[in-house]
Structures are given as C-alpha cells and as structure tokens.
Write an enzyme that holds these catalytic residues in place. Sequence first.
Site, PDB file in Angstrom:
ATOM      1  CB  CYS A 118      76.478  71.840   8.074  1.00  0.00           C
ATOM      2  SG  CYS A 118      76.211  70.385   9.059  1.00  0.00           S
ATOM      3  CB  CYS A 154      60.111  40.498  -4.793  1.00  0.00           C
ATOM      4  SG  CYS A 154      60.098  38.952  -3.652  1.00  0.00           S
ATOM      5  CG  HIS A 155      61.120  44.759  -5.705  1.00  0.00           C
ATOM      6  ND1 HIS A 155      60.343  45.546  -5.188  1.00  0.00           N
ATOM      7  CD2 HIS A 155      62.096  44.538  -4.600  1.00  0.00           C
ATOM      8  CE1 HIS A 155      60.394  45.526  -3.799  1.00  0.00           C
ATOM      9  NE2 HIS A 155      61.751  44.944  -3.601  1.00  0.00           N
ATOM     10  CB  CYS A 204      64.809  44.254   0.637  1.00  0.00           C
ATOM     11  SG  CYS A 204      63.094  44.734   0.286  1.00  0.00           S
ATOM     12  CB  CYS A 213      66.190  42.816  -6.276  1.00  0.00           C
ATOM     13  SG  CYS A 213      67.725  42.754  -5.412  1.00  0.00           S
ATOM     14  NE  ARG A 232      81.734  65.548   1.119  1.00  0.00           N
ATOM     15  CZ  ARG A 232      82.786  66.298   0.630  1.00  0.00           C
ATOM     16  NH1 ARG A 232      82.903  66.300  -0.653  1.00  0.00           N
ATOM     17  NH2 ARG A 232      83.543  67.098   1.193  1.00  0.00           N
ATOM     18  CB  CYS A 281      81.442  75.031   5.304  1.00  0.00           C
ATOM     19  SG  CYS A 281      82.927  74.905   6.051  1.00  0.00           S
ATOM     20  CG  HIS A 282      77.885  73.099   3.031  1.00  0.00           C
ATOM     21  ND1 HIS A 282      78.638  72.936   1.611  1.00  0.00           N
ATOM     22  CD2 HIS A 282      78.477  72.228   3.776  1.00  0.00           C
ATOM     23  CE1 HIS A 282      79.484  71.840   1.995  1.00  0.00           C
ATOM     24  NE2 HIS A 282      79.553  71.213   3.073  1.00  0.00           N
ATOM     25  CB  CYS A 299      81.268  67.180   6.002  1.00  0.00           C
ATOM     26  SG  CYS A 299      81.303  67.748   4.051  1.00  0.00           S
TER      27      CYS A 299
HETATM   28  C1  HEC Z   1      84.951  73.020   6.821  1.00  0.00           C
HETATM   29  C2  HEC Z   1      84.045  73.352   5.873  1.00  0.00           C
HETATM   30  C3  HEC Z   1      83.011  72.221   5.621  1.00  0.00           C
HETATM   31  C4  HEC Z   1      82.048  71.903   6.809  1.00  0.00           C
HETATM   32  C5  HEC Z   1      82.054  72.358   8.244  1.00  0.00           C
HETATM   33  C6  HEC Z   1      80.968  70.930   6.240  1.00  0.00           C
HETATM   34  N1  HEC Z   1      81.359  70.697   4.789  1.00  0.00           N
HETATM   35 FE1  HEC Z   1      80.423  69.639   3.670  1.00  0.00          FE
HETATM   36  N2  HEC Z   1      81.759  69.820   2.300  1.00  0.00           N
HETATM   37  C7  HEC Z   1      82.795  70.861   2.456  1.00  0.00           C
HETATM   38  C8  HEC Z   1      83.524  70.778   0.907  1.00  0.00           C
HETATM   39  C9  HEC Z   1      84.771  71.443   0.855  1.00  0.00           C
HETATM   40  C10 HEC Z   1      82.761  70.115   0.266  1.00  0.00           C
HETATM   41  C11 HEC Z   1      83.077  69.806  -1.437  1.00  0.00           C
HETATM   42  C12 HEC Z   1      82.580  70.866  -2.028  1.00  0.00           C
HETATM   43  C13 HEC Z   1      81.138  71.062  -2.054  1.00  0.00           C
HETATM   44  O1  HEC Z   1      80.468  70.208  -2.751  1.00  0.00           O
HETATM   45  O2  HEC Z   1      80.566  71.963  -1.241  1.00  0.00           O
HETATM   46  C14 HEC Z   1      81.466  69.512   0.786  1.00  0.00           C
HETATM   47  C15 HEC Z   1      80.586  68.819   0.517  1.00  0.00           C
HETATM   48  C16 HEC Z   1      79.448  68.402   1.020  1.00  0.00           C
HETATM   49  C17 HEC Z   1      78.261  67.662   0.180  1.00  0.00           C
HETATM   50  C18 HEC Z   1      78.321  67.045  -1.013  1.00  0.00           C
HETATM   51  C19 HEC Z   1      77.473  68.182  -2.012  1.00  0.00           C
HETATM   52  C20 HEC Z   1      77.526  67.573  -3.307  1.00  0.00           C
HETATM   53  O3  HEC Z   1      77.160  68.159  -4.312  1.00  0.00           O
HETATM   54  O4  HEC Z   1      77.959  66.689  -3.622  1.00  0.00           O
HETATM   55  C21 HEC Z   1      77.436  67.553   1.365  1.00  0.00           C
HETATM   56  C22 HEC Z   1      76.050  66.778   1.376  1.00  0.00           C
HETATM   57  C23 HEC Z   1      77.924  68.148   2.518  1.00  0.00           C
HETATM   58  N3  HEC Z   1      79.125  68.665   2.427  1.00  0.00           N
HETATM   59  C24 HEC Z   1      77.224  68.110   3.779  1.00  0.00           C
HETATM   60  C25 HEC Z   1      77.752  68.858   5.017  1.00  0.00           C
HETATM   61  C26 HEC Z   1      77.145  68.451   6.248  1.00  0.00           C
HETATM   62  C27 HEC Z   1      75.838  67.971   6.365  1.00  0.00           C
HETATM   63  C28 HEC Z   1      77.982  69.309   7.019  1.00  0.00           C
HETATM   64  C29 HEC Z   1      77.735  69.428   8.640  1.00  0.00           C
HETATM   65  C30 HEC Z   1      77.561  67.982   9.292  1.00  0.00           C
HETATM   66  C31 HEC Z   1      79.093  69.918   6.388  1.00  0.00           C
HETATM   67  N4  HEC Z   1      78.780  69.325   5.135  1.00  0.00           N
HETATM   68  C32 HEC Z   1      79.926  70.554   6.908  1.00  0.00           C
HETATM   69  C33 HEC Z   1      83.311  71.397   3.465  1.00  0.00           C
HETATM   70  C34 HEC Z   1      82.298  71.419   4.589  1.00  0.00           C
HETATM   71  C1  HEC Z   2      60.767  38.272  -1.279  1.00  0.00           C
HETATM   72  C2  HEC Z   2      60.240  39.465  -1.971  1.00  0.00           C
HETATM   73  C3  HEC Z   2      61.371  40.468  -1.868  1.00  0.00           C
HETATM   74  C4  HEC Z   2      62.640  40.345  -2.241  1.00  0.00           C
HETATM   75  C5  HEC Z   2      63.420  39.265  -2.842  1.00  0.00           C
HETATM   76  C6  HEC Z   2      63.255  41.846  -2.292  1.00  0.00           C
HETATM   77  N1  HEC Z   2      62.151  42.710  -1.978  1.00  0.00           N
HETATM   78 FE1  HEC Z   2      62.518  44.802  -1.926  1.00  0.00          FE
HETATM   79  N2  HEC Z   2      60.318  44.748  -0.776  1.00  0.00           N
HETATM   80  C7  HEC Z   2      59.576  43.656  -0.914  1.00  0.00           C
HETATM   81  C8  HEC Z   2      58.182  44.304  -0.070  1.00  0.00           C
HETATM   82  C9  HEC Z   2      57.009  43.198  -0.028  1.00  0.00           C
HETATM   83  C10 HEC Z   2      58.546  45.589  -0.032  1.00  0.00           C
HETATM   84  C11 HEC Z   2      57.369  46.408   0.629  1.00  0.00           C
HETATM   85  C12 HEC Z   2      57.862  46.955   1.905  1.00  0.00           C
HETATM   86  C13 HEC Z   2      57.832  45.899   3.056  1.00  0.00           C
HETATM   87  O1  HEC Z   2      59.002  45.037   2.989  1.00  0.00           O
HETATM   88  O2  HEC Z   2      56.928  45.767   3.728  1.00  0.00           O
HETATM   89  C14 HEC Z   2      59.706  46.024  -0.360  1.00  0.00           C
HETATM   90  C15 HEC Z   2      60.274  47.257  -0.557  1.00  0.00           C
HETATM   91  C16 HEC Z   2      61.536  47.755  -1.262  1.00  0.00           C
HETATM   92  C17 HEC Z   2      62.061  48.758  -1.177  1.00  0.00           C
HETATM   93  C18 HEC Z   2      61.311  50.193  -0.698  1.00  0.00           C
HETATM   94  C19 HEC Z   2      60.454  50.682  -1.695  1.00  0.00           C
HETATM   95  C20 HEC Z   2      59.630  51.933  -1.318  1.00  0.00           C
HETATM   96  O3  HEC Z   2      58.556  52.258  -2.029  1.00  0.00           O
HETATM   97  O4  HEC Z   2      60.121  52.750  -0.510  1.00  0.00           O
HETATM   98  C21 HEC Z   2      63.263  48.887  -1.869  1.00  0.00           C
HETATM   99  C22 HEC Z   2      64.020  50.163  -2.199  1.00  0.00           C
HETATM  100  C23 HEC Z   2      63.469  47.304  -1.897  1.00  0.00           C
HETATM  101  N3  HEC Z   2      62.780  46.862  -1.637  1.00  0.00           N
HETATM  102  C24 HEC Z   2      64.646  47.214  -2.665  1.00  0.00           C
HETATM  103  C25 HEC Z   2      65.067  45.647  -2.821  1.00  0.00           C
HETATM  104  C26 HEC Z   2      66.272  45.269  -3.396  1.00  0.00           C
HETATM  105  C27 HEC Z   2      67.381  46.166  -3.702  1.00  0.00           C
HETATM  106  C28 HEC Z   2      66.443  44.058  -3.234  1.00  0.00           C
HETATM  107  C29 HEC Z   2      67.150  42.874  -3.690  1.00  0.00           C
HETATM  108  C30 HEC Z   2      68.483  43.239  -2.828  1.00  0.00           C
HETATM  109  C31 HEC Z   2      65.028  43.558  -2.611  1.00  0.00           C
HETATM  110  N4  HEC Z   2      64.256  44.653  -2.645  1.00  0.00           N
HETATM  111  C32 HEC Z   2      64.384  42.217  -2.668  1.00  0.00           C
HETATM  112  C33 HEC Z   2      59.895  42.375  -1.232  1.00  0.00           C
HETATM  113  C34 HEC Z   2      61.099  42.024  -1.622  1.00  0.00           C
END
Ligand code: HEC
Ligand code: HEC
Length: 267
Positions: free
Chosen positions: A183, A85-86, A120, A82, A224, A186-187, A228
């Site tokens: 979602c 290039c970066h 990449c 990485c 996560r 709950c949230h 959920c």
């Molecule tokens: C039955 C209840 C429930 C439902 C439905 C649910 N979640 Fe959760 N979710 C939780 C609990 C409990 C946690 C852990 C506590 C928290 O961060 O809210 C959590 C955590 C998360 C987190 C992490 C928040 C953090 O701060 O790290 C995300 C993101 C999330 N839920 C997204 C979703 C999405 C998107 C959906 C719908 C597809 C969904 N949840 C449905 C109960 C639920």
């Molecule tokens: C040979 C060169 C090359 C290597 C090796 C490379 N990258 Fe990239 N990367 C690029 C180029 C060029 C872009 C610009 C977008 C594209 O690919 O068209 C890019 C874009 C990205 C982006 C998005 C940047 C944005 O602004 O959204 C991420 C994240 C990234 N590279 C991560 C990585 C990581 C992590 C690695 C190693 C595991 C890696 N790249 C290895 C050339 C490289």
Amino acid sequence: MRRPSHIAFALTLAVAGGAAFAQAQSEKDAKYRVGDKYTGYTYADPTTQSMQDDDYVNPGFLWVQEGEKLWSAAEGAAGKSCADCHGKAQESMKAVGALYPKWQEKIGKLENVEQRINQCRADNMKAEPWKWESPALLAMTAYVQLQSRGQPVDVAVEGPVKPHLQNGERLFYMRHGQLDLSCANCHEDNDGKWMRGDHLGQAMANGFPTYRLKEQTLISLQFRLIGCVRDTRAEAYPYGSDEYLDLELYLAHRGKGLPVEAPSVRR
Ligand code: HEC
Ligand code: HEC
C-alpha cells in the site's frame, strides 16, 4: 518467474507531483488537511469537490435518504426499528462513526460500522444481517457516518486493539501480488503522482462510504481495499476478513484528526 519490480512500476507513473501539490494547497481544501495529512478531497478535481460540497448534488445523499427511511422501519422478529431504541440518529449516532473500527468487549472482536449495524440487527432486532455492499447496508452506513461529518477521526488503539493496529501497519507495508507492491509503495512513495488517470493520494479512509464516479455507486471502504489489493494482482481477502479490519484500523489511526467527510465523492 522474475517479478517486475515496483521501481519499474513507479516509472510508469507520469510525474506530475509539483503541480498537483500546488493544487492541493488551495483554500477550499484547508479543512481536509491536518498537518501533513491530506484527504482524497484535496486531490480531487474542482468539479468532483463541488459535487461533494453540495448535499443536493452529491449522489451519496440518495443512499443517505434511503438510510433515513430504513432507520425508522421495523424489521425482524423483535418488530423493532433502529429509531425505537436509538431515537434520533442526529443525537444518538453523533460522532459514533468517527470512533470505528472499535473493539467490542462482548464478542472480543474489532468491528467496523457495517458489522456493528449488522450486530444490532442480529442481537436487537432478530433480523437477518444485511449483505456486504447491499444497497441497504450502504445506505445505513452512509446515514450513520453522516452523523459524524466534520468530527475528527479518533480510534482507540490501546489494550486488546494494539495487536490489530500492529498487524494493520504490517499489512500496509507488506508487498502484495505479482506486482510486489505494498500500500505504501503507491500511497506514500507515489503520493501526489498520477496513475492511469487517478491522482494517487494518501489512502485516507475518512470519506467512506464514497460515491465513486467510475462505478456510479456508493462503495464501502472494504470494496475499495479489495480493489486496491487486486490492483497488485494479488488474490483479495474476503469481505470482513481480519486483514481488512486491521487495515481499516491502521488507516483510521494514520488519519487521526482528519474530519469524517462521508459521503465523499471520488473519481
Ligand atoms: C498500484 C497502486 C495501489 C496500491 C498498491 C494500493 N492502492 Fe489504494 N488506491 C490506488 C488508487 C489509484 C486509488 C485512487 C486514487 C487515490 O485516492 O489515491 C486508491 C485509493 C485508495 C483509497 C481511497 C482514498 C480516498 O480518498 O477515497 C484507500 C483507502 C486505499 N487506496 C487504500 C489502500 C490500501 C490499504 C492498500 C494496500 C492494501 C492500497 N490502497 C494499495 C492505488 C493503489
Ligand atoms: C432493541 C434495541 C435496539 C435496536 C432495535 C437497534 N439497536 Fe443499535 N444498539 C442497541 C444497544 C443496546 C447498543 C449498545 C451496545 C450493545 O448492543 O451492547 C447499540 C449500539 C449500536 C451502535 C454502536 C454505538 C456505539 O456507540 O458504538 C450502532 C452504530 C447501532 N447500535 C446502530 C443500530 C442500527 C443502524 C439499528 C437499526 C438497523 C439498530 N442499532 C437497532 C440497541 C438497539
């Protein structure tokens, strides 16, 4: 079969909203609140918060260190790292993660950070993509996301992305599973209440990847979301599915302006 209603479910939540809200108002939390948006940090207990605050104590930094090593390791048929290039991630990846998921014109698809990293590897390194939830992908995602820490989440939602945002919103309010819960049930409806020892928050996605105390590992946002969806007793969508990508986009949009806090620590 009659489905248990979400109202019955809501009654199983121990109501402790008031006290929780007072806790969420503490000074330390200020940077994790933007208007009426609260990150999961503000709901965490003080021990968990302190663990996140100190990079030497935060277990997520074990993954960050690994990500830093991988950053300059050459891999794949192109023999590149990485860094080749970066250059310095602190410069090239600064604030990049705050803009994801992002539309990729080249492939006509929305991508999250994990997918962008793997893109990449495939295109530029001729290396095998890292598997979802593999230590290497988690490590690199944590390392890339860390370069956005403190930057406000700012995803683009216009143009080709718009239908994805609308679908993400639809999925957020759609009822899932045998428990017939969305979602939002709950949230939003139960924000601030307790559920089986968890303090329900607003489902903000700005802290991922997250070190989960319960799992004792770093987890991706997709992990996560799978958990959920399963909590509603629904069959989860697979990793990287359009559903989760659209949900990720909607979550980021809902949390616009909140600072990236990866790697966060949660219960
Ligand atoms: C039955 C209840 C429930 C439902 C439905 C649910 N979640 Fe959760 N979710 C939780 C609990 C409990 C946690 C852990 C506590 C928290 O961060 O809210 C959590 C955590 C998360 C987190 C992490 C928040 C953090 O701060 O790290 C995300 C993101 C999330 N839920 C997204 C979703 C999405 C998107 C959906 C719908 C597809 C969904 N949840 C449905 C109960 C639920
Ligand atoms: C040979 C060169 C090359 C290597 C090796 C490379 N990258 Fe990239 N990367 C690029 C180029 C060029 C872009 C610009 C977008 C594209 O690919 O068209 C890019 C874009 C990205 C982006 C998005 C940047 C944005 O602004 O959204 C991420 C994240 C990234 N590279 C991560 C990585 C990581 C992590 C690695 C190693 C595991 C890696 N790249 C290895 C050339 C490289």
